[in-house]
Design a protein around this motif. Structure first.
Motif, PDB file in Angstrom:
ATOM      1  N   PRO C  19       0.818  -1.210   0.000  1.00  0.00           N
ATOM      2  CA  PRO C  19       0.000   0.000   0.000  1.00  0.00           C
ATOM      3  C   PRO C  19       0.847   1.252   0.000  1.00  0.00           C
ATOM      4  O   PRO C  19       0.637   2.161   0.787  1.00  0.00           O
ATOM      5  CB  PRO C  19      -0.803  -0.137   1.292  1.00  0.00           C
ATOM      6  N   ALA C  20       1.810   1.296  -0.877  1.00  0.00           N
ATOM      7  CA  ALA C  20       2.736   2.417  -0.874  1.00  0.00           C
ATOM      8  C   ALA C  20       2.101   3.646  -1.507  1.00  0.00           C
ATOM      9  O   ALA C  20       1.260   3.543  -2.372  1.00  0.00           O
ATOM     10  CB  ALA C  20       3.985   2.039  -1.658  1.00  0.00           C
ATOM     11  N   GLY C  21       2.490   4.787  -1.056  1.00  0.00           N
ATOM     12  CA  GLY C  21       2.004   6.030  -1.625  1.00  0.00           C
ATOM     13  C   GLY C  21       2.629   6.248  -2.981  1.00  0.00           C
ATOM     14  O   GLY C  21       3.406   5.429  -3.465  1.00  0.00           O
ATOM     15  N   LYS C  23       4.936   8.199  -4.065  1.00  0.00           N
ATOM     16  CA  LYS C  23       6.390   8.245  -4.138  1.00  0.00           C
ATOM     17  C   LYS C  23       7.047   7.217  -3.225  1.00  0.00           C
ATOM     18  O   LYS C  23       8.254   7.032  -3.257  1.00  0.00           O
ATOM     19  CB  LYS C  23       6.884   9.654  -3.814  1.00  0.00           C
ATOM     20  N   PRO C  25       8.090   6.695  -0.023  1.00  0.00           N
ATOM     21  CA  PRO C  25       9.356   6.909   0.661  1.00  0.00           C
ATOM     22  C   PRO C  25       9.531   5.919   1.805  1.00  0.00           C
ATOM     23  O   PRO C  25      10.034   6.258   2.849  1.00  0.00           O
ATOM     24  CB  PRO C  25       9.204   8.347   1.183  1.00  0.00           C
ATOM     25  N   THR C  26       9.052   4.717   1.639  1.00  0.00           N
ATOM     26  CA  THR C  26       9.219   3.726   2.693  1.00  0.00           C
ATOM     27  C   THR C  26      10.417   2.860   2.355  1.00  0.00           C
ATOM     28  O   THR C  26      11.013   2.981   1.298  1.00  0.00           O
ATOM     29  CB  THR C  26       7.985   2.833   2.793  1.00  0.00           C
ATOM     30  N   ARG C  28      10.414  -0.207   1.783  1.00  0.00           N
ATOM     31  CA  ARG C  28      10.142  -1.384   0.964  1.00  0.00           C
ATOM     32  C   ARG C  28      10.758  -1.204  -0.415  1.00  0.00           C
ATOM     33  O   ARG C  28      10.659  -0.141  -1.010  1.00  0.00           O
ATOM     34  CB  ARG C  28       8.645  -1.591   0.809  1.00  0.00           C
ATOM     35  N   PRO C  30      10.771  -1.329  -4.221  1.00  0.00           N
ATOM     36  CA  PRO C  30       9.656  -1.281  -5.159  1.00  0.00           C
ATOM     37  C   PRO C  30       9.444  -2.647  -5.809  1.00  0.00           C
ATOM     38  O   PRO C  30      10.395  -3.321  -6.187  1.00  0.00           O
ATOM     39  CB  PRO C  30      10.113  -0.256  -6.191  1.00  0.00           C
TER      40      PRO C  30
END
Lengths: 278, 273, 300
Positions: C19-21, C23, C25-26, C28, C30
């Motif tokens: 559930p990445a936004g 951009k 910036p976590t 994880r 890609p």
């Protein structure tokens, strides 16, 4: 929380009947109650009509008056209440054991990356056979006592609870885990304070679905041989050709089910109140 | 303590699908300095910050805090994430969110309580301990997120586009708040932003990154003294530095799509004013 | 307890998308589409736990033979003998398959099909009319909460031991789920969509055909998917309780005559049928929803 509601996403067990949209219509509470009474009344009237015109033979479905007359007797009969108590106790034990085991297994398998997909494969294979089909083997292994009922209901609810737990865990917001890591929380604290609360809504949904499944399976086990319980009671009176008592008992069980469900929904809302506006 | 970024490089994935997110980058943030990191989308600015926070491992090179190499989230370094809605814990009250931030430090209870009070007062949210984050407005939540970082009394605060998700007015207030906090807590601050006005306004130094691959292209000092929302942005130094950064950030973008302009420009509301 | 859906779908075991936004910036990495070879390897490697359990079963059952748990290898052999000894013209399915499994499948199709035919229109009606919904939802709630297994004696009471008993049970067990989910889907249709449709002054028929039903499709399909699990459960219990043919009857008969290998082979058959049904439904759902999305775009 994330709004990951794409159609391709593997699904959790989502209980239907959460018909917010329907009941949230522009009707007032009183109006809805009155309409509910009216609607239910119309169904009963239809039933009465069928019974008094003889369209529905009384041996198949006695009229509402006959069934209503049997209700007080059923509700006060020690035999029925004993059976009901037996069923509910079995249900509760199976639910407690199944939830505890399912949540634990779900948490562990999804916290450990190399177990994630393999365990989902096992879960999906294991639950492909409806639990009720395994009743004969459960009877062979555990006999006709409470253990058999518990075992089969446990088996039936274990898998959906594991699945919901692990979806909940995998849906944990990665940014929150990063925040926890930046605060130098050790692994266990991240699990307890971040992953578990994140997964809680999904876990509770799984448990709620499981309560229904467990009751179905327990009663099925009783119908098919267990020595005591509501299912046994129903089987007995069906064979004794007392449909009025059978119907009265069925109605009581349904109302009780609805009550349990409502209580669970309330508890769930309270437990994950933060989620409503999050 | 100085923060040394030494030849840091980050590659995502491996084999044929590998992607270079940030090419070798080196710079030093001196103790007490406020730097901002700007650049177009995909320049690796967030990646760089996450490596400084010890949340991501560099593929090559290393980062040192003073003389200690960073291999995981180090003590004394706090991070404020871009999306407060996703980084605060909605199941905890504001007070719990803050006190849990100090959990790893094993402080006495009274000390934690004092720090929580102080941090909330510092962000002008005293007395909100019993509220849940979702009962607050966006700007308030972001202040909670900043207060949470302050609870550990950090020597270094790393902020990843902390003000991207709030409205223009709140944002101006928060810029001044962050500056005030830097003085109050005596911190070194590194802040990632895509807003050039903001980058120049808050920082002593602007690090400019370019995209594809992400790399450092400029390190611009800003000599502004005390900031003031009303007058600072009219000062010649501000105008000059802003133009400088703007040109640098835009240059690679000018050759690609024009669609990213909106993101790279200053705030529309500010330009109108 | 509305949802005894112990055996609904979710056969795909891929984790949900990160559930990445935008951009992201976590920390994880890609996610990218990996080459086919690698995906194959990871697909096979996700089977190791299943294989390990199967081997364990095989070893334990061989070393300490119990009557109830025959070794897996024997079960598979029995499975082949029982169900797949027919000619190519009948898809290799044996006569035994047609005698034992076909009655079950026929009842399933009749009961569940009837539930769809009745449930979807009723659901659309209740979804469109708040008054009708307020009138009949209390009863439908009660009905959903009724443990369906308790209905079996009633069904036997009404129909005796006949096919119609099983069909009836499957019908009443699933129709409520379909009604509720359909009504939910219809009531959830965006008001703007409806207003737009009205402003185009299309006929009521076209409104239903082109706007309401497609927009409610996700809800309808949820009902379909959840109800198939319930339908399978009821198919089996009703056959175990009282019947003279079917997979459930097969299981019971083998148990009572101590033919445990045949009993396990029948378990396996039910499992295979359930997996196949779920896979088919999932494919249909994907198909239909894709169509719906395209329809939604072109309709604007």
């Amino acid at each position: 929380m994330t709004a990951a509601s794409t159609t391709t996403r593997p699904r959790q067990q989502v209980p239907p009947g959460s018909s917010r949209a329907v009941t949230a219509a522009q009707l007032s509470r009183t109006q809805r109650i009155l309409l509910g009474i009216l609607g239910t009344g119309s169904l009963i009237a239809l039933w009465q009509l069928g019974a008094s015109t003889g369209v529905i033979p009384p041996s198949a479905l006695p009229g509402p008056a006959v069934v209503a007359a049997a209700l007080p007797g059923v509700l006060t009969s020690g035999e029925f209440l004993g059976a009901l108590g037996d069923t509910l106790l079995t249900w509760l034990i199976a639910l407690a054991l199944g939830s505890a085991a399912g949540i634990l297994i779900g948490l562990v398998t999804s916290a450990i990356p190399f177990l994630r997909r393999p365990s989902m494969v096992v879960v999906n294979v294991a639950r492909a056979v409806p639990a009720t089909a395994l009743l004969p083997i459960a009877i062979l292994m555990f006999g006709l006592a409470t253990e058999m009922k518990v075992a089969i209901a446990f088996w039936a609810i274990l898998w959906p609870i594991i699945i919901n737990t692990s979806y909940g865990v995998l849906g944990t917001e990665p940014l929150r885990l990063d925040a926890a890591r930046s605060m130098r929380w050790p692994w266990w604290r991240r699990q307890v304070y971040v992953t578990l609360p994140s997964a809680l809504p999904s876990i509770l949904t799984g448990v709620r679905v499981a309560t229904g499944t467990a009751l179905v399976v327990v009663i099925a086990a009783e119908l098919l041989g267990a020595r005591s319980g509501v299912g046994t009671f129903l089987r007995l009176y069906q064979q004794a050709l007392r449909p009025d008592i059978v119907y009265a008992a069925v109605i009581v069980v349904g109302l009780l089910g609805a009550l349990l469900y409502t209580v669970l929904v309330r508890l769930e809302r309270r437990a994950v109140g933060w989620r409503a506006s999050a | 303590m100085d923060l040394h970024v030494e030849g840091v490089k980050k590659v995502y994935g491996d084999g044929p699908t590998a992607r270079l997110a940030l090419d070798e980058t080196s710079f030093t943030v001196e103790s007490g300095q406020f730097i901002s990191i700007v650049g177009p989308s995909g320049c690796g600015k967030s990646t760089l910050l996450m490596m400084m926070a010890g949340l991501l491992k560099p593929t090559a090179g290393g980062i040192r805090l003073g003389s200690t190499p960073i291999s995981g989230p180090p003590p004394g370094v706090a991070v404020v994430f871009q999306d407060y809605g996703r980084s605060l814990f909605p199941w905890m009250t504001v007070g719990k969110n803050l006190s849990m931030a100090a959990a790893a430090d094993k402080l006495p209870k009274a000390e934690v309580a004092r720090r929580v009070d102080e941090a909330l007062t510092a962000v002008d949210l005293a007395g909100t301990q019993a509220l849940y984050p979702w009962q607050m407005s966006g700007g308030m939540q972001q202040r909670v997120a900043i207060a949470r970082a302050l609870v550990v009394e950090p020597t270094v605060m790393l902020m990843d586009e902390p003000l991207a998700a709030v409205d223009a007015q709140t944002r101006a207030d928060l810029e001044d708040l962050v500056l005030a906090l830097r003085d109050r807590y005596d911190m070194t601050v590194a802040m990632v932003t895509h807003d050039i006005d903001e980058a120049v306004y808050v920082a002593d130094r602007v690090i400019v990154l370019a995209a594809h691959p992400g790399r450092l292209i400029a390190d611009i000092p800003v000599d502004l003294g005390r900031r003031d929302q009303l007058t600072t942005k009219a000062e010649p130094e501000f105008v000059k530095r802003r133009a400088e950064v703007f040109t640098l950030v835009r240059r690679p973008a000018a050759t690609s799509s024009a669609g990213s302009d909106a993101e790279l420009d200053g705030r529309p509301s500010e330009l109108k004013a | 307890m509305p949802d005894p859906s112990g055996a609904t779908s979710t056969l795909t075991s891929a984790p949900p998308p990160p559930p990445a936004g935008d951009k992201a910036p976590t920390t994880r990495v890609p996610r990218r589409k990996r080459p086919f070879g690698r995906r194959l390897v990871s697909g096979v490697s996700s089977l190791w736990l299943l294989v390990a359990i199967a081997i364990l079963w095989q070893v334990v059952a061989t070393l300490s033979p119990t009557l109830y748990f025959p070794p897996l290898s024997k079960i598979f052999v029995q499975f082949g003998q029982d169900w797949f000894t027919g000619d190519p013209s009948s898809l290799f399915l044996s006569q035994h398959f047609f005698d034992a499994a076909l009655p079950s499948l026929r009842r399933l199709a009749q009961g569940w099909g009837l539930a769809l035919v009745v449930g979807i229109p009723v659901g659309i009606l209740l979804g469109r009319s708040a008054v009708a919904a307020a009138m009949y939802f209390p009863f439908i709630r009660f009905w959903l909460a009724e443990p369906k297994s308790a209905i079996i004696p009633v069904a036997v009471q009404i129909f005796g031991i006949a096919d119609s008993m099983n069909v009836f049970l499957i019908f009443v067990g699933t129709v409520g789920l379909i009604i509720v989910n359909t009504a939910d889907g219809v009531a959830g249709v965006d008001r703007m969509t409806l207003q737009t449709a009205r402003s185009l002054r299309i006929s009521p028929f076209t409104l239903y055909r082109r706007v309401l039903v497609p927009a409610a499709m996700p809800g309808i399909l949820t009902g379909v998917r959840v109800s198939i699990g319930v339908a399978l459960i009821l198919m089996v219990i009703s056959e175990l309780y009282a019947t003279t043919a079917g997979v459930g009857y097969e299981i019971l008969l083998n148990q009572q005559s101590f033919k445990f290998l045949q009993m396990w082979s029948a378990f396996l058959l039910i499992g295979v049928i359930s997996v196949l049904l779920n896979v088919v439904l999932e494919l249909i759902e994907k198909r239909v929803l894709r169509w719906q999305r395209r329809e939604g775009l072109s309709g604007q």
